[in-house]
Write a protein that holds these residues in place. Structure first.
Motif, PDB file in Angstrom:
ATOM      1  N   TRP A  25      12.775  29.580  11.798  1.00  0.00           N
ATOM      2  CA  TRP A  25      11.588  29.133  12.542  1.00  0.00           C
ATOM      3  C   TRP A  25      10.391  28.916  11.631  1.00  0.00           C
ATOM      4  CZ3 TRP A  25      11.024  27.027  17.190  1.00  0.00           C
ATOM      5  CH2 TRP A  25      12.077  27.150  18.085  1.00  0.00           C
ATOM      6  N   SER A  29       3.416  24.751  14.803  1.00  0.00           N
ATOM      7  CA  SER A  29       4.705  24.738  15.498  1.00  0.00           C
ATOM      8  C   SER A  29       4.628  25.580  16.763  1.00  0.00           C
ATOM      9  CB  SER A  29       5.882  25.115  14.609  1.00  0.00           C
ATOM     10  OG  SER A  29       5.618  26.267  13.880  1.00  0.00           O
ATOM     11  N   GLY A  30       3.920  26.706  16.719  1.00  0.00           N
ATOM     12  CA  GLY A  30       3.806  27.544  17.915  1.00  0.00           C
ATOM     13  C   GLY A  30       3.029  26.833  19.018  1.00  0.00           C
ATOM     14  N   ASP A  56      -1.971  27.636   9.830  1.00  0.00           N
ATOM     15  CA  ASP A  56      -0.705  27.724   9.110  1.00  0.00           C
ATOM     16  C   ASP A  56       0.268  26.710   9.714  1.00  0.00           C
ATOM     17  OD1 ASP A  56       0.796  29.901   7.330  1.00  0.00           O
ATOM     18  OD2 ASP A  56       2.148  29.400   8.980  1.00  0.00           O
ATOM     19  N   GLY A  91      -3.656  32.177  11.535  1.00  0.00           N
ATOM     20  CA  GLY A  91      -3.901  30.791  11.970  1.00  0.00           C
ATOM     21  C   GLY A  91      -4.030  29.825  10.801  1.00  0.00           C
ATOM     22  N   SER A 129       2.881  38.307   9.468  1.00  0.00           N
ATOM     23  CA  SER A 129       2.429  36.900   9.413  1.00  0.00           C
ATOM     24  C   SER A 129       1.064  36.693   8.734  1.00  0.00           C
ATOM     25  CB  SER A 129       2.460  36.260  10.804  1.00  0.00           C
ATOM     26  OG  SER A 129       1.630  36.949  11.694  1.00  0.00           O
ATOM     27  N   GLY A 178       4.731  42.274  11.905  1.00  0.00           N
ATOM     28  CA  GLY A 178       3.284  42.188  11.653  1.00  0.00           C
ATOM     29  C   GLY A 178       2.957  41.544  10.311  1.00  0.00           C
ATOM     30  N   VAL A 198       4.450  25.079  22.780  1.00  0.00           N
ATOM     31  CA  VAL A 198       3.944  25.259  24.149  1.00  0.00           C
ATOM     32  C   VAL A 198       4.023  23.928  24.909  1.00  0.00           C
ATOM     33  CG1 VAL A 198       1.813  25.693  25.472  1.00  0.00           C
ATOM     34  CG2 VAL A 198       2.430  27.200  23.566  1.00  0.00           C
ATOM     35  N   ASN A 241       3.863  38.936  19.948  1.00  0.00           N
ATOM     36  CA  ASN A 241       4.699  37.738  19.887  1.00  0.00           C
ATOM     37  C   ASN A 241       5.019  37.137  21.264  1.00  0.00           C
ATOM     38  OD1 ASN A 241       6.611  35.892  18.611  1.00  0.00           O
ATOM     39  ND2 ASN A 241       8.101  37.123  19.740  1.00  0.00           N
ATOM     40  N   ARG A 267       1.956  35.792  23.056  1.00  0.00           N
ATOM     41  CA  ARG A 267       1.392  34.573  22.466  1.00  0.00           C
ATOM     42  C   ARG A 267       1.971  33.324  23.148  1.00  0.00           C
ATOM     43  NH1 ARG A 267       0.607  34.436  15.965  1.00  0.00           N
ATOM     44  NH2 ARG A 267      -1.328  33.283  15.963  1.00  0.00           N
ATOM     45  N   SER A 325       7.756  43.898  16.198  1.00  0.00           N
ATOM     46  CA  SER A 325       7.902  42.886  15.146  1.00  0.00           C
ATOM     47  C   SER A 325       7.266  43.390  13.854  1.00  0.00           C
ATOM     48  CB  SER A 325       7.284  41.564  15.597  1.00  0.00           C
ATOM     49  OG  SER A 325       5.884  41.663  15.616  1.00  0.00           O
ATOM     50  N   LEU A 350       1.858  36.681   5.070  1.00  0.00           N
ATOM     51  CA  LEU A 350       2.598  35.461   4.705  1.00  0.00           C
ATOM     52  C   LEU A 350       1.647  34.274   4.685  1.00  0.00           C
ATOM     53  CD1 LEU A 350       5.814  36.112   6.794  1.00  0.00           C
ATOM     54  CD2 LEU A 350       5.825  35.525   4.353  1.00  0.00           C
TER      55      LEU A 350
HETATM   56  C1  LIG Z   1       0.903  29.520  20.897  1.00  0.00           C
HETATM   57  C2  LIG Z   1       1.485  30.080  19.621  1.00  0.00           C
HETATM   58  C3  LIG Z   1       0.715  30.105  18.465  1.00  0.00           C
HETATM   59  C4  LIG Z   1       1.246  30.605  17.266  1.00  0.00           C
HETATM   60  N1  LIG Z   1       0.456  30.608  16.151  1.00  0.00           N
HETATM   61  C5  LIG Z   1       0.956  31.100  14.977  1.00  0.00           C
HETATM   62  C6  LIG Z   1       0.132  31.130  13.810  1.00  0.00           C
HETATM   63  O1  LIG Z   1      -1.044  30.723  13.839  1.00  0.00           O
HETATM   64  N2  LIG Z   1       0.668  31.609  12.655  1.00  0.00           N
HETATM   65  C7  LIG Z   1       1.948  32.101  12.604  1.00  0.00           C
HETATM   66  O2  LIG Z   1       2.384  32.547  11.537  1.00  0.00           O
HETATM   67  N3  LIG Z   1       2.747  32.073  13.699  1.00  0.00           N
HETATM   68  C8  LIG Z   1       2.291  31.608  14.874  1.00  0.00           C
HETATM   69  N4  LIG Z   1       3.093  31.607  15.994  1.00  0.00           N
HETATM   70  C9  LIG Z   1       4.487  32.073  15.874  1.00  0.00           C
HETATM   71  C10 LIG Z   1       4.693  33.591  16.145  1.00  0.00           C
HETATM   72  O3  LIG Z   1       4.025  33.949  17.311  1.00  0.00           O
HETATM   73  C11 LIG Z   1       4.197  34.457  14.992  1.00  0.00           C
HETATM   74  O4  LIG Z   1       4.712  33.982  13.768  1.00  0.00           O
HETATM   75  C12 LIG Z   1       4.643  35.921  15.130  1.00  0.00           C
HETATM   76  O5  LIG Z   1       4.274  36.429  16.366  1.00  0.00           O
HETATM   77  C13 LIG Z   1       4.001  36.717  14.011  1.00  0.00           C
HETATM   78  O6  LIG Z   1       4.226  38.085  14.166  1.00  0.00           O
HETATM   79  P1  LIG Z   1       5.146  38.901  13.157  1.00  0.00           P
HETATM   80  O7  LIG Z   1       4.744  38.639  11.752  1.00  0.00           O
HETATM   81  O8  LIG Z   1       5.151  40.306  13.613  1.00  0.00           O
HETATM   82  O9  LIG Z   1       6.547  38.185  13.408  1.00  0.00           O
HETATM   83  P2  LIG Z   1       8.038  38.688  13.180  1.00  0.00           P
HETATM   84  O10 LIG Z   1       8.728  38.611  14.484  1.00  0.00           O
HETATM   85  O11 LIG Z   1       8.098  39.961  12.453  1.00  0.00           O
HETATM   86  O12 LIG Z   1       8.670  37.510  12.308  1.00  0.00           O
HETATM   87  C14 LIG Z   1       8.630  37.489  10.881  1.00  0.00           C
HETATM   88  C15 LIG Z   1       8.003  36.202  10.431  1.00  0.00           C
HETATM   89  O13 LIG Z   1       8.749  35.094  10.905  1.00  0.00           O
HETATM   90  C16 LIG Z   1       7.868  34.022  11.230  1.00  0.00           C
HETATM   91  N5  LIG Z   1       7.943  33.752  12.678  1.00  0.00           N
HETATM   92  C17 LIG Z   1       8.138  34.626  13.679  1.00  0.00           C
HETATM   93  N6  LIG Z   1       8.159  33.987  14.871  1.00  0.00           N
HETATM   94  C18 LIG Z   1       7.969  32.688  14.599  1.00  0.00           C
HETATM   95  C19 LIG Z   1       7.884  31.526  15.407  1.00  0.00           C
HETATM   96  N7  LIG Z   1       8.032  31.568  16.722  1.00  0.00           N
HETATM   97  N8  LIG Z   1       7.666  30.352  14.809  1.00  0.00           N
HETATM   98  C20 LIG Z   1       7.533  30.271  13.461  1.00  0.00           C
HETATM   99  N9  LIG Z   1       7.618  31.338  12.643  1.00  0.00           N
HETATM  100  C21 LIG Z   1       7.824  32.523  13.216  1.00  0.00           C
HETATM  101  C22 LIG Z   1       6.462  34.485  10.886  1.00  0.00           C
HETATM  102  O14 LIG Z   1       6.154  34.052   9.592  1.00  0.00           O
HETATM  103  C23 LIG Z   1       6.597  35.987  10.963  1.00  0.00           C
HETATM  104  O15 LIG Z   1       5.648  36.682  10.204  1.00  0.00           O
HETATM  105  C24 LIG Z   1       2.583  31.097  17.212  1.00  0.00           C
HETATM  106  C25 LIG Z   1       3.351  31.059  18.380  1.00  0.00           C
HETATM  107  C26 LIG Z   1       2.820  30.562  19.568  1.00  0.00           C
HETATM  108  C27 LIG Z   1       3.675  30.551  20.803  1.00  0.00           C
END
Ligand SMILES: Cc1cc2nc3c(=O)[nH]c(=O)nc-3n(C[C@H](O)[C@H](O)[C@H](O)COP(=O)(O)OP(=O)(O)OC[C@H]3O[C@@H](n4cnc5c(N)ncnc54)[C@H](O)[C@@H]3O)c2cc1C
Length: 489
Positions: free
Chosen positions: A330, A442-443, A437, A435, A274, A272, A447, A400, A403, A270, A277
């Motif tokens: 999302w 929503s994450g 955020d 966090g 977030s 990385g 769950v 991801n 989590r 992914s 952002l």
């Molecule tokens: C229990 C739990 C807690 C989580 N807590 C957070 C949190 O505190 N902050 C957070 O930004 N995300 C959270 N997420 C959603 C998701 O896990 C992360 O956004 C993602 O893993 C971030 O990694 P990335 O930037 O490499 O994502 P990428 O896969 O590269 O995605 C790009 C961007 O899309 C958005 N995104 C991706 N997956 C999701 C998703 N499932 N829901 C909403 N937006 C998404 C993020 O902004 C992310 O940076 C959570 C999910 C779960 C299941």
């Protein structure tokens, strides 16, 4: 300088814009960047209209919930970048970092009292709405909050969407017009700041600007800030420059394969992005601009179908569309629910079917029950779960896929679902860089069933809530590399 759709601007008070003010104040709170920033763009426009210089206040409190060395360092690194950028553009920049809780109180009011108007960021989550509302009460002039959170203005939809599918359908109808309204890549380009605002000595003496040493996190300077040191900084560098570099590398080198790699613990699949952002050090508009260019995409490639399908609407590669589904559908669904779902961070805001099934199984016997402290120390009997928690402790993030498993097992091993919610919020918001955020909520609430549907067969503890186990995860993918990285103490 182009103007911004009115939908993105909200008056936080009904005071007038004062022609007698000395400057336009931009109070930067969540969009901590100089590029692709609607609020900064609006402040620059106000400055040009009123013929007054721009003053940017970027402040950092030391006592907000879960504040720690980890987040401070990331934010300070961003402030160091901003100082350079504003300095080069000739814009007055006021970086302020509290040393002791409450020390910064009064600074905004003092600066606002000499301003024509105040522009700030609109962010619908955590302590920010209360903080900006309190600031607007103190300002004797108009305070406007500008929404630069995502492609869809957060106040457009008018209601909370329960599922990604419903929200995607809405986006497919509504988004095309907003794709023509991107923020300026560099709102400071060509801006000449007129004269430097003259700040009173008593303000500068009481609230001294953070110096180079502090912004560079030099130990002697950083030590003077009274912030929780029990959550140490991580290696990931903060700031607009690091964010831009990571984005470029991701789009060029790792976008291909994102659709499959994102859920595989054996690869770094992914983006990385977030944390960047979350702290506003990069915007989704900037990421989309890079992605559109890489894909050679233009709005004419959009499909006419608005059926809510995950693939095919944008008219891009499979990987790019999978990425946009996370970044736009999302991510912005999380903002939508923060704005419109009452009590979005409270257990009662779960959908009715989830509340019913969780209540029915709340007193099912649990094989194991762990306390917050045991979870926090990664002291469960499950090596894969412990590895995920260790990644959170040491890197400030969790892979991801892991989590999702991390959250599901907290539900499995907590005394009851409300306690699981409390534990997830506490650990996620204390340790994760991204966090506090909209997507934290929503994450975490996903769950427990939000944005999901009922699943069968009905199981103990979970009821009809989607179920995940470490055993199934280990069957689905090779978890050995992940365990090798994070399995040890
Ligand atoms: C229990 C739990 C807690 C989580 N807590 C957070 C949190 O505190 N902050 C957070 O930004 N995300 C959270 N997420 C959603 C998701 O896990 C992360 O956004 C993602 O893993 C971030 O990694 P990335 O930037 O490499 O994502 P990428 O896969 O590269 O995605 C790009 C961007 O899309 C958005 N995104 C991706 N997956 C999701 C998703 N499932 N829901 C909403 N937006 C998404 C993020 O902004 C992310 O940076 C959570 C999910 C779960 C299941």
């Amino acid at each position: 300088m182009t103007s911004i759709t009115r939908l993105r601007i909200r008056d936080l008070n009904d005071r007038p814009v004062s022609g007698a003010g000395e400057y336009v104040l931009y109070w930067m709170v969540t969009a901590r960047r100089t590029r692709f920033n609607f609020a900064l763009q609006h402040a620059v426009r106000r400055s040009l209209e009123l013929g007054r210089p721009l003053l940017v206040l970027e402040s950092l409190r030391c006592d907000y919930p879960w504040a720690s060395e980890r987040f401070h360092r990331f934010i300070l690194q961003g402030m160091a970048d901003n100082r350079i950028r504003f300095g080069r553009a000739g814009v007055a920049y006021y970086p302020y970092v509290e040393r002791k809780p409450g020390e910064g109180k009064g600074l905004l009011a003092a600066l606002a009292s000499r301003a024509c108007c105040v522009v700030t960021d609109d962010f619908p989550c955590f302590m920010i709405p209360a903080m900006t509302a309190a600031g607007a009460k103190q300002a004797p002039v108009r305070m406007e909050a500008v929404d630069g959170n995502g492609l869809l203005p957060i106040h457009e939809a008018g209601k909370p969407f329960p599922t990604a599918y419903a929200f995607r359908r809405f986006l497919q109808r509504d988004l095309p017009s907003h794709l023509e309204e991107f923020p300026e890549p560099d709102p400071l380009a060509g801006y000449s700041s007129l004269v430097e605002p003259d700040l009173p000595d008593r303000v500068l003496a009481r609230w001294p600007m953070a110096g180079q040493d502090l912004l560079a996190c030099r130990p002697e300077a950083f030590r003077t800030v009274d912030v929780d040191r029990s959550v140490p900084a991580v290696g990931l560098p903060g700031g607009e420059r690091a964010a831009g570099d990571l984005m470029n590398r991701f789009v060029r080198e790792r976008l291909e394969g994102y659709d499959t790699g994102r859920n595989d613990t054996a690869v770094h699949g992914s983006s990385g992005l977030s944390p960047y952002l979350h702290f506003g050090q990069i915007s989704s508009h900037q990421i989309c601009t890079a992605l559109f260019a890489f894909e050679g995409w233009s709005p004419g490639d959009l499909s006419d179908s608005v059926a809510g399908k995950r693939q095919g609407w944008w008219g891009m590669s499979v990987a790019a569309e999978a990425f946009l589904d996370q970044l736009v559908t999302w991510r912005e669904l999380g903002f939508n629910n923060c704005v419109y779902l009452k009590g979005y961070d409270r257990y009662e805001s779960l959908p009715g079917w989830a509340l019913t099934t969780l209540a029915k199984h709340a007193s099912d016997p649990r094989g194991k029950v762990y306390s917050l402290e045991q979870f926090e120390r990664a002291a469960t009997d499950d090596p894969l779960w412990n590895a995920a928690q260790r990644q959170l402790l040491h890197e400030g993030r969790i892979h991801n896929y892991m989590r999702m498993l991390w959250g599901k097992k907290i539900l499995h091993w907590s005394e009851e679902p409300r306690e699981a919610l409390r534990i997830m919020i506490e650990l996620n918001n204390r340790y994760a860089l991204d966090g506090r955020d909209p997507n934290s909520y929503s994450g975490i609430f996903w769950v427990l069933g939000r944005h999901d549907r009922a699943w069968g067969p009905e199981r103990p503890i979970f009821g009809k809530i989607r179920y995940m186990t470490s055993e199934n995860t280990a069957r689905k993918m090779d978890v050995k590399p992940y365990l090798a990285r994070f399995g040890g103490p």
